[in-house]
Write an enzyme that holds these catalytic residues in place. Sequence first.
Site, PDB file in Angstrom:
ATOM      1  N   ASP A  85     -65.776   7.786  -2.304  1.00  0.00           N
ATOM      2  CA  ASP A  85     -65.669   9.243  -2.175  1.00  0.00           C
ATOM      3  C   ASP A  85     -64.258   9.701  -1.794  1.00  0.00           C
ATOM      4  O   ASP A  85     -64.061  10.489  -0.861  1.00  0.00           O
ATOM      5  CB  ASP A  85     -66.693   9.760  -1.148  1.00  0.00           C
ATOM      6  CG  ASP A  85     -68.114   9.675  -1.689  1.00  0.00           C
ATOM      7  OD1 ASP A  85     -68.288   9.252  -2.844  1.00  0.00           O
ATOM      8  OD2 ASP A  85     -69.043  10.028  -0.953  1.00  0.00           O
ATOM      9  N   TYR A 101     -69.491 -16.396  24.131  1.00  0.00           N
ATOM     10  CA  TYR A 101     -68.269 -15.760  24.625  1.00  0.00           C
ATOM     11  C   TYR A 101     -67.476 -16.779  25.435  1.00  0.00           C
ATOM     12  O   TYR A 101     -67.172 -17.861  24.942  1.00  0.00           O
ATOM     13  CB  TYR A 101     -68.617 -14.486  25.409  1.00  0.00           C
ATOM     14  CG  TYR A 101     -67.430 -13.573  25.558  1.00  0.00           C
ATOM     15  CD1 TYR A 101     -66.743 -13.111  24.442  1.00  0.00           C
ATOM     16  CD2 TYR A 101     -66.975 -13.190  26.805  1.00  0.00           C
ATOM     17  CE1 TYR A 101     -65.628 -12.285  24.551  1.00  0.00           C
ATOM     18  CE2 TYR A 101     -65.872 -12.354  26.943  1.00  0.00           C
ATOM     19  CZ  TYR A 101     -65.203 -11.918  25.818  1.00  0.00           C
ATOM     20  OH  TYR A 101     -64.104 -11.108  25.944  1.00  0.00           O
ATOM     21  N   GLY A 139     -61.451  12.346 -14.484  1.00  0.00           N
ATOM     22  CA  GLY A 139     -61.322  11.956 -13.090  1.00  0.00           C
ATOM     23  C   GLY A 139     -61.420  10.451 -12.928  1.00  0.00           C
ATOM     24  O   GLY A 139     -61.285   9.682 -13.896  1.00  0.00           O
ATOM     25  N   ALA A 140     -61.685  10.020 -11.702  1.00  0.00           N
ATOM     26  CA  ALA A 140     -61.672   8.590 -11.375  1.00  0.00           C
ATOM     27  C   ALA A 140     -62.666   7.807 -12.218  1.00  0.00           C
ATOM     28  O   ALA A 140     -62.327   6.783 -12.835  1.00  0.00           O
ATOM     29  CB  ALA A 140     -61.969   8.411  -9.887  1.00  0.00           C
ATOM     30  N   ALA A 141     -63.921   8.258 -12.266  1.00  0.00           N
ATOM     31  CA  ALA A 141     -64.948   7.520 -12.987  1.00  0.00           C
ATOM     32  C   ALA A 141     -64.682   7.528 -14.490  1.00  0.00           C
ATOM     33  O   ALA A 141     -64.856   6.509 -15.173  1.00  0.00           O
ATOM     34  CB  ALA A 141     -66.323   8.104 -12.675  1.00  0.00           C
ATOM     35  N   LYS A 177     -74.467   3.639   2.049  1.00  0.00           N
ATOM     36  CA  LYS A 177     -73.879   2.600   1.206  1.00  0.00           C
ATOM     37  C   LYS A 177     -73.995   1.231   1.887  1.00  0.00           C
ATOM     38  O   LYS A 177     -74.318   0.226   1.255  1.00  0.00           O
ATOM     39  CB  LYS A 177     -72.402   2.931   0.965  1.00  0.00           C
ATOM     40  CG  LYS A 177     -71.798   2.248  -0.239  1.00  0.00           C
ATOM     41  CD  LYS A 177     -72.121   3.039  -1.491  1.00  0.00           C
ATOM     42  CE  LYS A 177     -71.351   2.540  -2.680  1.00  0.00           C
ATOM     43  NZ  LYS A 177     -71.514   3.408  -3.851  1.00  0.00           N
ATOM     44  N   ASN A 233     -73.479  14.416 -11.806  1.00  0.00           N
ATOM     45  CA  ASN A 233     -74.482  14.456 -10.747  1.00  0.00           C
ATOM     46  C   ASN A 233     -74.282  15.687  -9.885  1.00  0.00           C
ATOM     47  O   ASN A 233     -73.134  16.075  -9.627  1.00  0.00           O
ATOM     48  CB  ASN A 233     -74.388  13.191  -9.870  1.00  0.00           C
ATOM     49  CG  ASN A 233     -75.388  12.141 -10.301  1.00  0.00           C
ATOM     50  OD1 ASN A 233     -76.503  12.473 -10.692  1.00  0.00           O
ATOM     51  ND2 ASN A 233     -74.998  10.886 -10.212  1.00  0.00           N
ATOM     52  N   ASP A 247     -66.680   4.428  -6.933  1.00  0.00           N
ATOM     53  CA  ASP A 247     -66.817   5.639  -7.757  1.00  0.00           C
ATOM     54  C   ASP A 247     -66.180   5.455  -9.128  1.00  0.00           C
ATOM     55  O   ASP A 247     -66.646   6.033 -10.118  1.00  0.00           O
ATOM     56  CB  ASP A 247     -66.168   6.839  -7.059  1.00  0.00           C
ATOM     57  CG  ASP A 247     -66.836   7.163  -5.735  1.00  0.00           C
ATOM     58  OD1 ASP A 247     -68.066   7.095  -5.676  1.00  0.00           O
ATOM     59  OD2 ASP A 247     -66.129   7.454  -4.764  1.00  0.00           O
TER      60      ASP A 247
END
Length: 761
Positions: free
Chosen positions: A147, A49, A206-208, A104, A297, A172
Amino acid sequence: MADERKARRSGTAVTDQEALQFHAEGRPGKLEITPTKPMATQRDLSLAYSPGVAVPVKAIAADPATAYDYTTRGNMVAVISNGTAILGLGNLGALASKPVMEGKSVLFKRFADVDSIDLEVDTEDAETFINCVRYLGPSFGGINLEDIKAPECFIVEQKLREIMDIPVFHDDQHGTAIIATAGLINALELTGRDLKTARLVCNGAGAAAIACVELIKSLGFNPDNIIMCDTKGVIYQGRTEGMNQWKSAHAARTTARTLEEAMEGADIVFGLSQKGAFSESMIRSMAPRPIIFAMANPDPEITPEEVAAIRDDAIMATGRSDYPNQVNNVLCFPYMFRGALDVRATTINEDMKIAAARALADLAKEDVPDDVAAAYQGNRPRFGPQYIIPVPFDPRLISSIPVAVAKAAIDSGVARKPIADLAGYARQLSARRDPIASTLTRIFERVRRNPKTIVFAEGEEVQMMRSAVAYATQQLGTALLLGREDRMRETAEREGIDLNRPGIQLVNARISQRTGAYVDYLYARLQRKGFLFRDAQRLINHDRNHFAACMVALGDADGMVTGITRNYSTALEDVRRCIDPKPGHRVIGVSLALCRGRNVLVADTAVHDMPTAEELADIAEEAAGLARRLGYVPRVAMLAYSTFGHPSGERSERVREAVDILERRRVDFEFDGEMGADVALNPQLMEQYPFCRLSGPANVLVMPAFHSASISTKMLQELGGSTVIGPLLVGLDKAVQIVPMGARDSDIVNMAALAAHNAGR
């Protein structure tokens, strides 16, 4: 009890209460901050520091790129969510997403040694979210979005990629797409299909789902042969209901209007929708040998059992770990960021995603190592319909996927720090997660520069075959497998081991033209030790250790490795009938203990039961010599239960005599004793003895007896936090290593490399 019954019904082994207890016990959550620099003294604080920290501050202000040199930025990823699409639970809010984001971050560290911190942003407005994240760029080397519901996730990722100069990756979307694409590459190969002619239906928009379709199109899949469906049916050109710009980009020219119509005659179906979406009639209507990826899932669109009851020719993948071919994002995101960070990529582009998918597909075709089989209760998957995607605990992921990603980043021009030596980079990656690989890196490099021929004595054993293949594949030299050729080839065929690779040779002792020379050599050594000529013949013809040791003794091989079918002392006795100690040396066993960043050699862990003072001195010299060959400057501690005379005892007296002998010999390494292990390893305790001749903590520990050496190393191994290699056999005139019974293939390869390293020394 209700939780336990529910867990059993769902096929898991975790109850709700167990999950809550896991996250709550000890320090709540799954993360903590650990300093990487010492913080023990005032000087440490001054450097960390004020005033020392001002120096890197000025350096970064002058050249922002140096932030990668002086801070954690180059190995730090932010995992960011607003909790609008948490797993399969829906929109539960930013705070509720925190356990997932912490998880994660843990996976980043566990699988790719990437430091990560979770950030939960409490807004559902895309623009507000973007404005929050965009200003975090200086803190991180990459952003992992997680998510976030569609279509906002598309807007968020696209905008952040445009305005930030670091990788932004919505896992995702792209993680699922990369794993699914890898599986598809292999499934197409197994079924003899082609990207240009195969027909695919994707249920889900969707997204995936959209990411999957976009990536396989980038791979070369014919866009005209893809039909996407959502809850309202087929997304076709001209449809207006429930459409948006992302769906419209994949609208098909087709007369099909329902999922059932679309799936008739289809080669492939991707499910990214909901449980039960695929009916019996849909599956039955597909083309022969269909490829079914039911990735919803936690419950897939249709289960493998249900498909098996309908037809027996399908290749299946799901998102679940209790079925083969799991589409698991942990196979992607840690390694994607590892490669991107290491070349300081400005983005993650399509080339990098495709490279990751191809690398995963290639890895699934390789022979599976013991580490993977052990993680899956001894089941060893082989490339085929039940294994088209690698499993998450494959240790080779860290050294293959990031390399492919880094190369693609370099080739596509988004790398700010290109890596010239990608092969060296792969070895560095292995060392990040494997303490043994880190320690042996220099040895492997030396062997590659001067490859050696090593005999794998128990060549009919599956472990030896796998190890020999790995030895040759890693370009360490030629591997000679000793055994009956027909038996070896039969076993290899059954286990999926390719013995036809370059660098593999099969040696059949019964038909070898060198058998006579080996018999004569062994009989000359044993004829005055109670052995008849026919005894020597029997040993050479029927015992592979004797045959292999004679090969090494007479120069037909540089070294040998054995041990998986008999105990250490028996194997050593076999070898010593054929090979003498090196002149002026003593044969000993030395174990290398890798303990939380410290490497310590422990001797003698294999040969001498209760060594005399003279033998202890010899052991110290042999162990110090090995330490030097491994690249260490030896500091030898002669251990006892006492330290410099207290408490006194007869057994410590032998150790003190050994120290006196070393003094008389005027050896060229640091040594001292007798001392306790705590004093030998702890610099603060050592300071209490200012006369101690060691300049720092010992890195070679000479135990007073075999039993203490064996007990201590096995305790270290089993208590966790330490890895033990060995015992390494030291002091023979030729290069021989003996592995423990039941050793893993990676352990055998390490010992073979050590034998090669010592050959000719």
